[in-house]
Design a protein around this motif. Structure first.
Motif, short mmCIF file in Angstrom:
data_model
loop_
_atom_site.label_atom_id
_atom_site.label_comp_id
_atom_site.label_asym_id
_atom_site.label_seq_id
_atom_site.Cartn_x
_atom_site.Cartn_y
_atom_site.Cartn_z
N ASN A 130 42.10 52.68 43.20
CA ASN A 130 43.38 52.79 42.50
C ASN A 130 43.85 54.24 42.62
OD1 ASN A 130 45.54 52.83 40.81
ND2 ASN A 130 44.47 52.09 38.99
N LEU A 131 44.76 54.50 43.55
CA LEU A 131 45.18 55.88 43.83
C LEU A 131 46.65 56.06 43.46
CD1 LEU A 131 43.62 56.24 47.43
CD2 LEU A 131 42.61 56.98 45.25
N ASP A 132 46.94 57.10 42.68
CA ASP A 132 48.36 57.40 42.41
C ASP A 132 48.91 58.24 43.57
OD1 ASP A 132 47.47 59.97 42.03
OD2 ASP A 132 47.73 59.96 39.86
N ALA A 133 50.18 58.62 43.44
CA ALA A 133 50.84 59.30 44.57
C ALA A 133 50.11 60.59 44.94
CB ALA A 133 52.30 59.58 44.20
N ALA A 134 49.74 61.39 43.93
CA ALA A 134 49.07 62.67 44.23
C ALA A 134 47.73 62.43 44.93
CB ALA A 134 48.87 63.47 42.94
N ALA A 135 47.00 61.42 44.48
CA ALA A 135 45.68 61.14 45.08
C ALA A 135 45.84 60.63 46.51
CB ALA A 135 44.94 60.11 44.23
N VAL A 136 46.88 59.86 46.76
CA VAL A 136 47.14 59.38 48.13
C VAL A 136 47.41 60.57 49.05
CG1 VAL A 136 48.87 58.17 49.57
CG2 VAL A 136 47.91 57.06 47.52
N ALA A 137 48.30 61.47 48.61
CA ALA A 137 48.64 62.62 49.46
C ALA A 137 47.41 63.51 49.69
CB ALA A 137 49.76 63.43 48.81
N ALA A 138 46.58 63.66 48.64
CA ALA A 138 45.40 64.54 48.73
C ALA A 138 44.38 64.04 49.75
CB ALA A 138 44.74 64.68 47.36
N ARG A 139 44.42 62.76 50.10
CA ARG A 139 43.49 62.25 51.12
C ARG A 139 43.81 62.76 52.53
NH1 ARG A 139 40.11 57.97 49.70
NH2 ARG A 139 39.75 58.20 47.49
N ARG A 140 45.02 63.26 52.71
CA ARG A 140 45.44 63.84 53.99
C ARG A 140 45.17 62.92 55.18
NH1 ARG A 140 47.14 68.65 52.67
NH2 ARG A 140 47.46 69.32 54.79
N ALA A 141 45.53 61.67 55.01
CA ALA A 141 45.38 60.71 56.12
C ALA A 141 46.37 61.04 57.23
CB ALA A 141 45.65 59.28 55.60
N ASP A 142 46.08 60.59 58.45
CA ASP A 142 47.02 60.77 59.55
C ASP A 142 48.26 59.91 59.36
OD1 ASP A 142 45.42 62.56 61.16
OD2 ASP A 142 44.11 60.83 61.54
N ALA A 143 48.10 58.75 58.71
CA ALA A 143 49.24 57.85 58.47
C ALA A 143 49.01 57.11 57.17
CB ALA A 143 49.38 56.85 59.62
N VAL A 144 50.10 56.82 56.48
CA VAL A 144 50.05 56.03 55.25
C VAL A 144 51.09 54.93 55.36
CG1 VAL A 144 50.54 56.02 52.76
CG2 VAL A 144 49.20 57.89 53.76
N VAL A 145 50.66 53.71 55.09
CA VAL A 145 51.61 52.60 55.02
C VAL A 145 51.84 52.27 53.55
CG1 VAL A 145 52.02 50.16 55.54
CG2 VAL A 145 50.95 51.65 57.25
N LEU A 146 53.11 52.25 53.15
CA LEU A 146 53.47 51.87 51.79
C LEU A 146 53.87 50.40 51.82
CD1 LEU A 146 55.57 55.04 50.88
CD2 LEU A 146 53.17 54.56 50.32
N ALA A 147 53.04 49.56 51.21
CA ALA A 147 53.30 48.11 51.18
C ALA A 147 53.53 47.69 49.73
CB ALA A 147 52.13 47.35 51.80
N LEU A 148 54.42 48.42 49.08
CA LEU A 148 54.72 48.20 47.65
C LEU A 148 56.02 47.43 47.51
CD1 LEU A 148 53.98 51.86 46.54
CD2 LEU A 148 52.63 49.83 45.89
N PRO A 149 56.23 46.80 46.36
CA PRO A 149 57.54 46.17 46.13
C PRO A 149 58.67 47.20 46.23
CG PRO A 149 55.94 45.45 44.48
CD PRO A 149 55.30 46.56 45.25
N ASN A 150 59.89 46.71 46.41
CA ASN A 150 61.04 47.61 46.52
C ASN A 150 61.13 48.55 45.32
OD1 ASN A 150 61.89 46.49 48.92
ND2 ASN A 150 63.31 45.05 47.96
N GLY A 151 61.57 49.78 45.58
CA GLY A 151 61.86 50.72 44.50
C GLY A 151 60.68 51.59 44.10
N MET A 152 59.56 51.50 44.78
CA MET A 152 58.37 52.23 44.34
C MET A 152 57.87 53.27 45.32
SD MET A 152 56.44 49.11 42.58
CE MET A 152 57.32 48.38 41.19
N ALA A 153 58.53 53.44 46.43
CA ALA A 153 58.00 54.33 47.47
C ALA A 153 58.21 55.80 47.16
CB ALA A 153 58.65 53.99 48.83
N ALA A 154 59.29 56.15 46.47
CA ALA A 154 59.72 57.56 46.37
C ALA A 154 58.63 58.52 45.89
CB ALA A 154 60.97 57.66 45.49
#
Ligand code: NAP
Length: 317
Positions: free
Chosen positions: A60-84
């Motif tokens: 369960n990763l929030d936005a900051a934790a996702v960015a901190a992983r420093r992946a080469d690519a991230v796919v956002l597969a969230l419902p509409n309105g949640m990507a920002a």
């Protein structure tokens, strides 16, 4: 040989997330960095996606934790309105990361590349922010694009989707009981995908969506008025020529059936019924909303952005 890369998926519990994990499992140069789901946190990915043989668990990763992983690519597969918030955190901490957003949130944003490769790859110029087209929107654009310069009126698109298109959040549109013996019309004007196709084809289209009682697959029946008379044979040849070099778009003679596209990675276009007078043609496109309508296309876009062959990991004959 390009270097191996890793990729994280946010919203990985959803139907499209699961399909993407399956595709990554097939990819010789892509590893999963993380898969995020609040509900499945701690559970093994292999329990949900048996094709995935690794030891990975959902987190369960929030936005900051996702960015901190420093992946080469991230796919956002969230419902509409949640990507920002995820995009903002990645912009701040890991701007070189490739972000592919499966929602509609950036499909109307000119600073993002709109990735429908068969129609837009010529406009790809190294962008790291990619909006993945909608499933119905993919079917409409592939069906209309070859005749785009010969239209006499806005094409009218009658779309029917399996209920996996409505995601996993419970609603009438993914309730098998309410769908039993039923066909459910909804958003009959101004659907997001009507606006999406109008924007990206640069001309108005009319779209009437419906949900059916089966799980996956879309049939898009498109009524097109031409500005000149054409024979069926000429139209069929025109489509064949247009998509001759596209392994993921197959032009067939008869109207394709959704039952044969479920679980397949490409789109089919056929039918080409021409009314007397030769100026009205009805074209039928089918695709699997979870694959060419979502995960296949995301994998094409990831491959393009990460420097791999566009069809790497995507089964195609
Ligand atoms: N389904 C299709 O055919 C299809 C086709 C093309 C594009 N898309 C688009 O792709 C995206 C994903 O669709 P989907 O059908 O795979 O999945 P989905 O069921 O709409 O959502 C995916 C996951 O997002 C997480 N989520 C839900 N609400 C959330 C919230 N408030 N905050 C954070 N996470 C939340 C959920 O996992 P957790 O609750 O476990 O965190 C959920 O499983 C959507 O934008 C959809 O429009 C779908």
């Amino acid at each position: 040989m390009p270097a191996p890369r890793n990729i994280g998926i946010v919203g990985a519990r959803g139907h499209t997330g699961a399909e993407l994990i399956r595709l990554i499992a097939r990819h010789p140069l892509l590893d999963v960095a993380f898969v995020s789901s609040r509900e499945l946190a701690g559970q093994s990915v292999a329990a949900q996606v048996p094709e995935f043989a690794g030891k990975l668990r959902y987190e369960n990763l929030d936005a900051a934790a996702v960015a901190a992983r420093r992946a080469d690519a991230v796919v956002l597969a969230l419902p509409n309105g949640m990507a920002a918030p995820f995009v903002a955190a990645i912009d701040a901490q890991n701007p070189q990361c490739v972000v592919v957003d499966l929602s509609a949130d950036y499909r109307f944003n000119d600073t993002w590349y709109y990735g429908l490769p068969e129609l837009t790859r010529g406009r790809y110029a190294g962008q790291r922010r990619i909006s993945n087209p909608g499933c119905y929107a993919t079917a409409m654009q592939l069906a209309i694009a070859p005749l785009k310069d010969m239209l006499a009126a806005p094409p009218a698109c009658f779309g029917v989707s399996g209920y996996s298109g409505a995601g996993t959040t419970p609603s009438d549109k993914n309730d098998p009981e309410k769908l039993r013996d039923n066909l459910m019309p909804y958003a009959l004007v101004d659907h997001t995908h009507e606006r999406e196709v109008t924007r990206h084809l640069g001309m108005p289209v009319e779209f009437m969506p419906h949900v059916a009682s089966y799980f996956r697959g879309i049939t898009m029946t498109v009524n097109i008025w031409l500005d000149r008379a054409m024979t069926r044979d000429a139209i069929l040849q025109h489509y064949r020529q247009h998509y001759a070099k596209e392994p993921l778009v197959r032009v067939v003679d008869a109207a394709p059936w959704v039952s044969t596209i479920a679980g397949r990675y490409h789109a089919e276009i056929g039918g080409f019924a021409v009314a007397p007078g030769g100026k009205r043609v009805v074209v039928v496109a089918t695709l699997d909303n979870l694959l060419k309508g979502a995960a296949t296309q995301a994998m094409q876009n990831l491959n393009l952005a990460l420097g791999f062959a566009e069809l790497e990991a995507i089964p195609h004959e």
